[in-house]
Design an enzyme around this catalytic site. Structure first.
Site: not given
Ligand code: AMP
Ligand code: MG
Length: 483
Positions: A110, A181, A249
Site C-alpha cells: 500500500k 471484497r 469495498d
Molecule cells: P479507503 O476508503 O481508504 O479504503 O480508500 C478508498 C479508495 O480510495 C480506494 O480505491 C483507494 O485505492 C483510493 N485511495 C485512497 N487514497 C488514495 C491515494 N492517496 N491515491 C490514490 N488512491 C487512493
Molecule cells: Mg480500502
C-alpha cells in the site's frame, strides 16, 4: 536465501478481467523501518534476508520471481452509502500470493504509487504516519485473536508527499487471506457477466470456505460471509474499535479486517462515538457498526442474485425466490451477531451463560452514564473478581452492579484472559507516530507495539499506556481517510 520467495499470481491468472497490470513506482532511497520477524517466519520468509537490499526490493515489488505479475485489483463500492462503480486499488498492488500450509496468502503493498485505478488528483502514495498506524492496529487486532490483515513491514521510500504538510512517503507491506471484497462482487455484478460472477463465487468458496456445503454456491457463500462478518463485528465491538470507513469495498469476503486509515478506539464508552473527519452523519459510529455491516451484506446479496438464480447453465430459481432466500440469509446476521456478542460478553465477565443478559445490558447503561473508560473498566475487572473489592469512587449504580456480579462468583482468570489491558488508544498512537515521523524516534512506537501485541499481560513498564486520554482530547480527536 539465494532465490526469491515462491510467489504465484493465481488471482490474476483466474481473473484477468478483474486486474490491471501495475508496477510499483521507483523508490529513491528505501529504508526498512519496521519488520515483523514473527510474521515473516510464519510465512516461511527469512527476516534476515528481507532486511537485505534484495529482500527490501522483494517487499517493495521491484524484484519478483518470474511467475509473479503485480496487479491492481478492480472493485466497486458503496462509499458512505453512495455507489461508486469503479474504485479499484488506487494506491495498492497485489504482488502475488505465497502458499502457506496449503493456503494462499496475499502479499499486498500500500502506498506503492499510482495505478490504472488512481483517480485524478490522488497520487497513489501514502505517508509514513498512517502506514505505521495500520501496522500498529493490525498487529493489536491480531493479538486479540480478531481476523485481520497482518503487517509485514513498513518501508520509507526516500521520497516525500504533500498532505497537509510535506510528509515522508512510505509503503506498508501487508498480508491477508485475499483481497476479494463485497465491492469486488458489486463490480462484477455491474458487468452483467453471469459466467464471471459464477466463477468468482466458486473461487471465493473454494479459497475461503472449502468445507462449506450446499447445493447453491451463491447462497452457500452468502451464508458463510454473513456468519464470518457477524463474528468479526462482535470482535470489533468487544475491542472498542471504530473502523471508521465501513464502505463495501473495505468489507472482505474472507471476513477479516482491512484498511485502518481512520480507525480509532473508544475511550469513554459511547455508542455514538465517531472520529473520522468526514463521517458527518455518524454513519460509521461505534454503535452503528453492526447495522452497517448488515446493510453491506444486503448489497453483497444483491450482487450475488444472478448467481443464486442460476448457479450453472440451468436457472434454478425465480428472482422472487432468490430474493427471499438471500434475504433470509442476510437477516441471520442479527442472530449470529447477538448470540456471539452475548456469549463473548458473558465470558469476558467470567460468569455462566444463562440468565445474565440483563446484567450485561445494565452494565453498558451504567458505563455510558458514568462516561467510564471502556478498556480500563474491563481490564480492572479481574482484580475486582480476585479481591472482591469494589473500586473507590464508583457511582452507586455501578456499585450495585459490581455487587450483583460478584454474587455470581466470576472466574477471575477467565476475566483476565479475555479483557485487554493495552489497546492502541488514540492519543498513544498519535504520540508514537509523531515521535517516529517528526523526531525519527521509533522507541515510542516499539513500546506501544510491544504492549498492544501482548494485550492481556500487565507490565509495570507499560503502566503509562493504561491511562485514558482526557475527555477534552477524546472529544476533539479526529482521524482521516486517504492519508
Ligand atoms: P479507503 O476508503 O481508504 O479504503 O480508500 C478508498 C479508495 O480510495 C480506494 O480505491 C483507494 O485505492 C483510493 N485511495 C485512497 N487514497 C488514495 C491515494 N492517496 N491515491 C490514490 N488512491 C487512493
Ligand atoms: Mg480500502
Amino acid at each position: 536465501m539465494t532465490s526469491l520467495p515462491n510467489l504465484s499470481s493465481e488471482y490474476a491468472e483466474v481473473f484477468p478481467e478483474l486486474v490491471k497490470a501495475a508496477a510499483p513506482a521507483p523508490t529513491p532511497e528505501p529504508q526498512l523501518v519496521v519488520l515483523n520477524h514473527e510474521l515473516a517466519r510464519d510465512l516461511g520468509l527469512d527476516p534476515e534476508w528481507l532486511a537485505t537490499d534484495e529482500g527490501i526490493d522483494f517487499l517493495l515489488g521491484h524484484r519478483l520471481p518470474d511467475a509473479a505479475t503485480s496487479v491492481a485489483q478492480a472493485y466497486a463500492g458503496h462509499q458512505f452509502g453512495g455507489y461508486a462503480p469503479v474504485l479499484g486499488d488506487g494506491r495498492a498492488i497485489l504482488t502475488g500470493e505465497l502458499t502457506v500450509d496449503d493456503q494462499l496468502v496475499d502479499i499486498h503493498i500500500k502506498g506503492s504509487g499510482p495505478t490504472p485505478f488512481s483517480r485524478p488528483g490522488s497520487d497513489g502514495y501514502a505517508a509514513l504516519g498512517p502506514m505505521l498506524r495500520e501496522y500498529l492496529v493490525s498487529e493489536a487486532v491480531h493479538a486479540q485473536a480478531i481476523p485481520t490483515a497482518r503487517a509485514l513491514a513498513v518501508i520509507t521510500t526516500g521520497g516525500t508527499i504533500l498532505r497537509e504538510t510535506e510528509q515522508p512517503a512510505a509503503v506498508l507491506v501487508r498480508t491477508g487471506p485475499s483481497h476479494i471484497r463485497v465491492g469486488t462482487f458489486q463490480y462484477v455484478r455491474a458487468q452483467n457477466d453471469l459466467e464471471l460472477l459464477q466463477r468468482l463465487t466458486g473461487y471465493s468458496l473454494q479459497r475461503h470456505y472449502p468445507a462449506a456445503t450446499g447445493e447453491n454456491p451463491g447462497l452457500t457463500l452468502l451464508a458463510q460471509v454473513v456468519e464470518h462478518q457477524a463474528k468479526l463485528l462482535s470482535d470489533w465491538m468487544h475491542a472498542g474499535m471504530i473502523h471508521g470507513v465501513m464502505n463495501t469495498d473495505n468489507m472482505t469476503i474472507a471476513g477479516h479486517s482491512i484498511d485502518f486509515g481512520p480507525v480509532a478506539f473508544l475511550d469513554a464508552f459511547d455508542p455514538n462515538a465517531v472520529f473520522s473527519s468526514i463521517d458527518f452523519a455518524g454513519r460509521y459510529a461505534y454503535g452503528n457498526q453492526p447495522v452497517i455491516a448488515e446493510w453491506n451484506l444486503a448489497r453483497f446479496a444483491e450482487a450475488l442474485l444472478p448467481a443464486i438464480m442460476q448457479p450453472a447453465d440451468e436457472q434454478v430459481m425465480s428472482q422472487d425466490e432468490a430474493i427471499r432466500e438471500a434475504t433470509e440469509a442476510v437477516v441471520t446476521f442479527r442472530h449470529i451477531y447477538s448470540t456471539t456478542w452475548a456469549d463473548r460478553f458473558n465470558r469476558r465477565l467470567g460468569i455462566p451463560q444463562a440468565g445474565t443478559a440483563e446484567l450485561g445490558t445494565d452494565l453498558l447503561e451504567q458505563l455510558r452514564a458514568a462516561d467510564a473508560d471502556f478498556t480500563s473498566f474491563f481490564a480492572n475487572l479481574a482484580d475486582v473478581a480476585r479481591t472482591g473489592t469494589i473500586p473507590e469512587e464508583t457511582s452507586p449504580e455501578l456499585s450495585t452492579w459490581y455487587t450483583q456480579w460478584l454474587q455470581l462468583q466470576p472466574d477471575a482468570d477467565q476475566v483476565a484472559a479475555l479483557n485487554p489491558v493495552y489497546v492502541p488508544r488514540n492519543h498513544l498512537v498519535e504520540e508514537a507516530l509523531t515521535a517516529a515521523v517528526t523526531d525519527h524516534d521509533f522507541s515510542v512506537f516499539h513500546t506501544l507495539l510491544a504492549a498492544v501485541t501482548t494485550p492481556y499481560e500487565r507490565h509495570d513498564a507499560f503502566a503509562h499506556l493504561e491511562q485514558p486520554a482526557s475527555m477534552a482530547y477524546s472529544l476533539n480527536y479526529q482521524t482521516f481517510c486517504g492519508t
